[in-house]
Design a protein around this motif. Structure first.
Motif, PDB file in Angstrom:
ATOM      1  N   MET A 215      -2.968   3.065   3.439  1.00  0.00           N
ATOM      2  CA  MET A 215      -2.494   1.886   4.166  1.00  0.00           C
ATOM      3  C   MET A 215      -2.689   2.073   5.664  1.00  0.00           C
ATOM      4  SD  MET A 215       0.867   0.518   2.092  1.00  0.00           S
ATOM      5  CE  MET A 215       1.791   2.035   2.327  1.00  0.00           C
ATOM      6  N   PHE A 216      -2.398   3.273   6.171  1.00  0.00           N
ATOM      7  CA  PHE A 216      -2.593   3.528   7.597  1.00  0.00           C
ATOM      8  C   PHE A 216      -4.077   3.555   7.964  1.00  0.00           C
ATOM      9  CE2 PHE A 216       1.843   4.884   7.532  1.00  0.00           C
ATOM     10  CZ  PHE A 216       2.304   4.272   8.698  1.00  0.00           C
ATOM     11  N   GLU A 217      -4.920   3.884   7.014  1.00  0.00           N
ATOM     12  CA  GLU A 217      -6.366   3.857   7.234  1.00  0.00           C
ATOM     13  C   GLU A 217      -6.938   2.457   7.028  1.00  0.00           C
ATOM     14  OE1 GLU A 217      -7.741   6.802   4.476  1.00  0.00           O
ATOM     15  OE2 GLU A 217      -7.097   8.476   5.737  1.00  0.00           O
ATOM     16  N   ARG A 218      -6.065   1.512   6.698  1.00  0.00           N
ATOM     17  CA  ARG A 218      -6.432   0.100   6.473  1.00  0.00           C
ATOM     18  C   ARG A 218      -7.363  -0.081   5.278  1.00  0.00           C
ATOM     19  NH1 ARG A 218      -2.969   0.717   9.969  1.00  0.00           N
ATOM     20  NH2 ARG A 218      -2.697  -0.603  11.786  1.00  0.00           N
ATOM     21  N   LYS A 219      -7.142   0.761   4.262  1.00  0.00           N
ATOM     22  CA  LYS A 219      -7.920   0.637   3.033  1.00  0.00           C
ATOM     23  C   LYS A 219      -7.282  -0.428   2.143  1.00  0.00           C
ATOM     24  CE  LYS A 219     -10.772   4.035   3.911  1.00  0.00           C
ATOM     25  NZ  LYS A 219     -12.174   3.815   4.176  1.00  0.00           N
ATOM     26  N   SER A 220      -8.069  -0.974   1.256  1.00  0.00           N
ATOM     27  CA  SER A 220      -7.594  -2.034   0.365  1.00  0.00           C
ATOM     28  C   SER A 220      -6.769  -1.451  -0.783  1.00  0.00           C
ATOM     29  CB  SER A 220      -8.779  -2.799  -0.209  1.00  0.00           C
ATOM     30  OG  SER A 220      -9.504  -1.973  -1.105  1.00  0.00           O
ATOM     31  N   TRP A 221      -6.016  -2.329  -1.437  1.00  0.00           N
ATOM     32  CA  TRP A 221      -5.266  -1.890  -2.612  1.00  0.00           C
ATOM     33  C   TRP A 221      -6.216  -1.512  -3.741  1.00  0.00           C
ATOM     34  CZ3 TRP A 221      -0.585  -0.111  -2.887  1.00  0.00           C
ATOM     35  CH2 TRP A 221       0.297  -0.421  -1.866  1.00  0.00           C
ATOM     36  N   LYS A 222      -7.379  -2.108  -3.756  1.00  0.00           N
ATOM     37  CA  LYS A 222      -8.383  -1.720  -4.756  1.00  0.00           C
ATOM     38  C   LYS A 222      -8.747  -0.252  -4.577  1.00  0.00           C
ATOM     39  CE  LYS A 222     -12.336  -3.947  -6.514  1.00  0.00           C
ATOM     40  NZ  LYS A 222     -13.531  -4.772  -6.272  1.00  0.00           N
ATOM     41  N   PHE A 223      -8.998   0.137  -3.340  1.00  0.00           N
ATOM     42  CA  PHE A 223      -9.307   1.526  -3.004  1.00  0.00           C
ATOM     43  C   PHE A 223      -8.158   2.441  -3.422  1.00  0.00           C
ATOM     44  CE2 PHE A 223      -9.010   5.100  -0.037  1.00  0.00           C
ATOM     45  CZ  PHE A 223     -10.276   5.615  -0.062  1.00  0.00           C
ATOM     46  N   ILE A 224      -6.931   2.028  -3.088  1.00  0.00           N
ATOM     47  CA  ILE A 224      -5.746   2.824  -3.404  1.00  0.00           C
ATOM     48  C   ILE A 224      -5.615   3.018  -4.917  1.00  0.00           C
ATOM     49  CG2 ILE A 224      -3.212   2.833  -3.369  1.00  0.00           C
ATOM     50  CD1 ILE A 224      -3.473   1.394  -0.593  1.00  0.00           C
TER      51      ILE A 224
ATOM     52  N   ILE B 124      -7.880   2.716  -7.296  1.00  0.00           N
ATOM     53  CA  ILE B 124      -8.975   3.505  -7.878  1.00  0.00           C
ATOM     54  C   ILE B 124      -8.719   4.998  -7.666  1.00  0.00           C
ATOM     55  CG2 ILE B 124     -11.423   4.108  -7.674  1.00  0.00           C
ATOM     56  CD1 ILE B 124     -11.950   1.091  -7.130  1.00  0.00           C
ATOM     57  N   ASN B 125      -8.407   5.386  -6.429  1.00  0.00           N
ATOM     58  CA  ASN B 125      -8.187   6.809  -6.140  1.00  0.00           C
ATOM     59  C   ASN B 125      -6.891   7.331  -6.759  1.00  0.00           C
ATOM     60  OD1 ASN B 125     -10.543   7.442  -4.694  1.00  0.00           O
ATOM     61  ND2 ASN B 125      -9.729   6.430  -2.893  1.00  0.00           N
TER      62      ASN B 125
ATOM     63  N   PRO C 203       2.189   7.592  -4.238  1.00  0.00           N
ATOM     64  CA  PRO C 203       2.722   7.235  -2.922  1.00  0.00           C
ATOM     65  C   PRO C 203       1.992   7.931  -1.769  1.00  0.00           C
ATOM     66  CG  PRO C 203       4.521   7.663  -4.436  1.00  0.00           C
ATOM     67  CD  PRO C 203       3.249   8.072  -5.135  1.00  0.00           C
ATOM     68  N   LEU C 204       1.621   9.190  -1.964  1.00  0.00           N
ATOM     69  CA  LEU C 204       0.906   9.929  -0.923  1.00  0.00           C
ATOM     70  C   LEU C 204      -0.425   9.247  -0.589  1.00  0.00           C
ATOM     71  CD1 LEU C 204       0.705  13.692  -0.601  1.00  0.00           C
ATOM     72  CD2 LEU C 204      -1.420  12.422  -0.622  1.00  0.00           C
ATOM     73  N   ILE C 205      -1.182   8.914  -1.626  1.00  0.00           N
ATOM     74  CA  ILE C 205      -2.473   8.249  -1.412  1.00  0.00           C
ATOM     75  C   ILE C 205      -2.257   6.864  -0.800  1.00  0.00           C
ATOM     76  CG2 ILE C 205      -4.442   7.191  -2.620  1.00  0.00           C
ATOM     77  CD1 ILE C 205      -4.345   9.640  -4.517  1.00  0.00           C
ATOM     78  N   ALA C 206      -1.265   6.146  -1.282  1.00  0.00           N
ATOM     79  CA  ALA C 206      -1.003   4.792  -0.776  1.00  0.00           C
ATOM     80  C   ALA C 206      -0.617   4.818   0.701  1.00  0.00           C
ATOM     81  CB  ALA C 206       0.083   4.116  -1.605  1.00  0.00           C
ATOM     82  N   ILE C 207       0.247   5.736   1.085  1.00  0.00           N
ATOM     83  CA  ILE C 207       0.677   5.812   2.483  1.00  0.00           C
ATOM     84  C   ILE C 207      -0.513   6.092   3.392  1.00  0.00           C
ATOM     85  CG2 ILE C 207       2.009   7.176   4.150  1.00  0.00           C
ATOM     86  CD1 ILE C 207       4.107   7.537   1.839  1.00  0.00           C
ATOM     87  N   ASN C 208      -1.282   7.120   3.072  1.00  0.00           N
ATOM     88  CA  ASN C 208      -2.446   7.448   3.905  1.00  0.00           C
ATOM     89  C   ASN C 208      -3.427   6.284   3.952  1.00  0.00           C
ATOM     90  OD1 ASN C 208      -1.468   9.941   4.500  1.00  0.00           O
ATOM     91  ND2 ASN C 208      -3.030  11.082   3.414  1.00  0.00           N
TER      92      ASN C 208
END
Length: 160
Positions: free
Chosen positions: A129-138, A140-141, A122-127
């Motif tokens: 999403m606000f950075e407008r990164k893709s779900w693929k990025f989320i 992977i990390n 959730p921490l990575i996803a929240i940050n």
């Protein structure tokens, strides 16, 4: 209870091993670079000694806190006030009976996995999403840290 610093260092170093595999171009490296908007050119010129050194230091910080989540006996010590030199006979009896209960790689891995899934993802996803990164990025990390925390939890919990 005493902190096992060697176990924490090994757990922290394990993140580099996972990272070398996870972010290899043949695994998720190329997909991660594309999702992050990075190129080989943008990655050149960094001080990798500083990056790797700080990565291990920060992973050590994570391992330090993770031990309190994966080793239940820390909770028993905390209930006595946290000073192992001033514990009651009840604590001593508890530790004699249950001091090694749930101290396996499998149990630590379970708690590490739960920490990765329910805290780190959730921490990575929240940050992200606000950075407008893709779900693929989320994914992977977050997947990288899910695997790492699972392994770290196992190492820390099993290393008695």
């Amino acid at each position: 209870m005493e902190v096992n610093f060697l176990a924490l260092v090994v757990a922290a170093l394990s993140t580099l091993v996972v990272g070398f595999i996870w972010y290899n171009p043949k695994v998720f490296g190329t997909a991660w670079m594309n999702a992050a908007g990075l190129t080989e050119e943008k990655l050149k010129g960094a001080n990798m000694a500083v990056i790797y050194g700080l990565a291990v230091l920060f992973a050590f910080f994570m391992a330090f806190i993770l031990q309190f989540l994966v080793i239940h006996q820390w909770g028993a010590l905390a209930a006595t006030g946290g000073d192992s030199d001033k514990v009651s006979p009840v604590y001593e009896a508890y530790m004699a009976e249950y001091g090694t209960a749930f101290r396996t790689f499998k149990h630590g891995a379970l708690h590490g996995f739960m920490t990765g899934l329910l805290f780190t993802f959730p921490l990575i996803a929240i940050n992200s999403m606000f950075e407008r990164k893709s779900w693929k990025f989320i994914f992977i990390n977050a997947g990288y840290w899910l695997v790492n925390l699972t392994i770290m939890g196992g190492i820390i919990c099993a290393w008695i």
